[in-house]
Design an enzyme around this catalytic site. Sequence first.
Site, PDB file in Angstrom:
ATOM      1  N   SER A 121      28.393   4.580 102.396  1.00  0.00           N
ATOM      2  CA  SER A 121      28.984   5.980 102.167  1.00  0.00           C
ATOM      3  C   SER A 121      29.764   5.486 101.347  1.00  0.00           C
ATOM      4  O   SER A 121      30.327   4.798 100.886  1.00  0.00           O
ATOM      5  CB  SER A 121      29.730   6.601 103.336  1.00  0.00           C
ATOM      6  OG  SER A 121      30.492   6.806 103.345  1.00  0.00           O
TER       7      SER A 121
ATOM      8  N   LYS B 266      25.043  15.126 112.493  1.00  0.00           N
ATOM      9  CA  LYS B 266      25.544  16.446 112.294  1.00  0.00           C
ATOM     10  C   LYS B 266      24.860  17.460 113.052  1.00  0.00           C
ATOM     11  O   LYS B 266      25.372  18.432 113.187  1.00  0.00           O
ATOM     12  CB  LYS B 266      24.514  16.878 111.014  1.00  0.00           C
ATOM     13  CG  LYS B 266      24.847  15.725 109.447  1.00  0.00           C
ATOM     14  CD  LYS B 266      23.869  15.819 108.445  1.00  0.00           C
ATOM     15  CE  LYS B 266      24.440  15.139 106.878  1.00  0.00           C
ATOM     16  NZ  LYS B 266      24.159  15.161 106.186  1.00  0.00           N
TER      17      LYS B 266
ATOM     18  N   ASP C  72      25.665  20.450 102.438  1.00  0.00           N
ATOM     19  CA  ASP C  72      23.985  19.678 101.862  1.00  0.00           C
ATOM     20  C   ASP C  72      23.513  20.489 101.081  1.00  0.00           C
ATOM     21  O   ASP C  72      23.116  20.724  99.797  1.00  0.00           O
ATOM     22  CB  ASP C  72      23.573  19.220 102.630  1.00  0.00           C
ATOM     23  CG  ASP C  72      24.328  18.047 103.663  1.00  0.00           C
ATOM     24  OD1 ASP C  72      25.032  17.175 103.321  1.00  0.00           O
ATOM     25  OD2 ASP C  72      24.379  18.045 104.752  1.00  0.00           O
TER      26      ASP C  72
ATOM     27  N   ALA D 128      10.438  18.107 106.338  1.00  0.00           N
ATOM     28  CA  ALA D 128      10.611  19.341 107.150  1.00  0.00           C
ATOM     29  C   ALA D 128      12.080  19.339 108.277  1.00  0.00           C
ATOM     30  O   ALA D 128      11.501  19.442 109.337  1.00  0.00           O
ATOM     31  CB  ALA D 128       9.203  20.284 107.643  1.00  0.00           C
TER      32      ALA D 128
ATOM     33  N   ASN E  25       4.588  18.858 104.989  1.00  0.00           N
ATOM     34  CA  ASN E  25       4.763  17.566 105.978  1.00  0.00           C
ATOM     35  C   ASN E  25       4.049  16.733 106.650  1.00  0.00           C
ATOM     36  O   ASN E  25       2.789  17.756 107.014  1.00  0.00           O
ATOM     37  CB  ASN E  25       5.800  18.596 107.377  1.00  0.00           C
ATOM     38  CG  ASN E  25       6.871  17.275 107.645  1.00  0.00           C
ATOM     39  OD1 ASN E  25       7.452  16.566 107.033  1.00  0.00           O
ATOM     40  ND2 ASN E  25       6.778  17.513 108.840  1.00  0.00           N
TER      41      ASN E  25
HETATM   42  P1  ATR Z   1      15.936  14.192 108.122  1.00  0.00           P
HETATM   43  O1  ATR Z   1      17.375  14.772 108.107  1.00  0.00           O
HETATM   44  O2  ATR Z   1      16.335  12.801 106.562  1.00  0.00           O
HETATM   45  O3  ATR Z   1      15.696  14.983 107.264  1.00  0.00           O
HETATM   46  P2  ATR Z   1      14.262  14.111 109.820  1.00  0.00           P
HETATM   47  O4  ATR Z   1      14.877  15.214 110.280  1.00  0.00           O
HETATM   48  O5  ATR Z   1      14.325  13.030 111.203  1.00  0.00           O
HETATM   49  O6  ATR Z   1      15.262  13.391 109.001  1.00  0.00           O
HETATM   50  O7  ATR Z   1      13.783  14.523 108.546  1.00  0.00           O
HETATM   51  C1  ATR Z   1      12.614  13.176 107.625  1.00  0.00           C
HETATM   52  C2  ATR Z   1      11.040  13.693 107.537  1.00  0.00           C
HETATM   53  O8  ATR Z   1      10.461  13.146 106.225  1.00  0.00           O
HETATM   54  C3  ATR Z   1      10.527  14.698 108.326  1.00  0.00           C
HETATM   55  O9  ATR Z   1       9.730  15.556 107.570  1.00  0.00           O
HETATM   56  C4  ATR Z   1       9.323  13.422 108.422  1.00  0.00           C
HETATM   57  O10 ATR Z   1       8.114  14.116 107.960  1.00  0.00           O
HETATM   58  P3  ATR Z   1       7.502  14.531 110.250  1.00  0.00           P
HETATM   59  O11 ATR Z   1       8.540  15.421 110.547  1.00  0.00           O
HETATM   60  O12 ATR Z   1       6.455  14.502 109.450  1.00  0.00           O
HETATM   61  O13 ATR Z   1       8.329  12.992 110.382  1.00  0.00           O
HETATM   62  C5  ATR Z   1       9.108  13.280 107.104  1.00  0.00           C
HETATM   63  N1  ATR Z   1       8.901  12.032 107.400  1.00  0.00           N
HETATM   64  C6  ATR Z   1       9.700  10.401 107.657  1.00  0.00           C
HETATM   65  N2  ATR Z   1       8.667   9.521 107.210  1.00  0.00           N
HETATM   66  C7  ATR Z   1       7.253   9.695 106.581  1.00  0.00           C
HETATM   67  C8  ATR Z   1       6.263   9.306 105.625  1.00  0.00           C
HETATM   68  N3  ATR Z   1       6.309   7.911 106.173  1.00  0.00           N
HETATM   69  N4  ATR Z   1       5.369  10.078 105.718  1.00  0.00           N
HETATM   70  C9  ATR Z   1       5.913  11.310 105.248  1.00  0.00           C
HETATM   71  N5  ATR Z   1       7.130  12.502 105.601  1.00  0.00           N
HETATM   72  C10 ATR Z   1       8.030  11.223 106.315  1.00  0.00           C
END
Ligand code: ATR
Length: 279
Positions: free
Chosen positions: A17, A68, A105, A131, A154
């Site tokens: 952090s 969060k 954020d 998303a 997404n």
């Molecule tokens: P954050 O709080 O960082 O937004 P999150 O709520 O877990 O974390 O969301 C992660 C996002 O990254 C989601 O949109 C996820 O896609 P999915 O909804 O399909 O899971 C996306 N994401 C994570 N890994 C991915 C990958 N390998 N390819 C494409 N999108 C990915």
Amino acid sequence: MSENRRFAVYGNPIKHSRSPFIHSAFGKQCGIALEYRAVRIELADFSRATTAFFASGGAGLNITVPFKEEAFALVDESTPRARRARAVNTLWTDSAGRLRGENTDGVGLVRDMVANMGWQLRGKSVLVMGAGGAVRGFLDPLLLEQPARVHIVNRTVEKAERLCDEFSGGRYLSFSGYQDLPAEPFDLVVNGSSAGFSEDELQLDGVALSEKCCCYDMMYGPEPTPFMRWAAKNLAWAVSDGLGMLVEQAAEAFYVWHGVRPNSQPVIQQLRGVLAAAA
Ligand code: ATR
């Protein structure tokens, strides 16, 4: 504001952090004495630890991954912005002892793009990748800038669809999977997905960038991210990582706690230096 100037960020993991660095720098800049620590909280212990922090006179907490949403559920009152995001990253108690929550954020991200980078969002065509929670927090501040349209792409298409339903409010929002991206050029592309994409994994072959397209990655590091490299290769007009967003969300939290708006620019520069030295 209580006399006690004790602050912390709670998360897990928390080792990397930068919040203690940023808030100490803001405090020095504004002549406000404060103590700010990064604390790793066990997954089952968030609510107890937060309550204990404020009961012992702590003045403010930042909350990071993965707490969060839990913080949002814990507060007595949240701001409209936090309610839309369903997540809280800044906590404090009011004079009646009620636990209050804000989400800085998304507004930090927009401020970095508009105030620091000088990017215009009004009337622009925007592509948002992802998303999840980060994008949910970004959509309201983005829509307040009145872009012409926002397309959410997404991996899990239903999640993008749900965000569209929830946030459209009469404005033009659309969604798709990576295979069905619209052909029209975008003026701004924001990577809000948490994927540590390698360049090969980025499924953006079909994306057309307008002549003055800006590309922003919510992630940051000592080196340009794969998304930033993709953007440069595709002749984006301007490219940024998310370091400015990190500092701006902290500046907003600082304002909530102290009623003073710090100057972010020198702190962004200092932090760049720290990252480069650590690389
Ligand atoms: P954050 O709080 O960082 O937004 P999150 O709520 O877990 O974390 O969301 C992660 C996002 O990254 C989601 O949109 C996820 O896609 P999915 O909804 O399909 O899971 C996306 N994401 C994570 N890994 C991915 C990958 N390998 N390819 C494409 N999108 C990915």
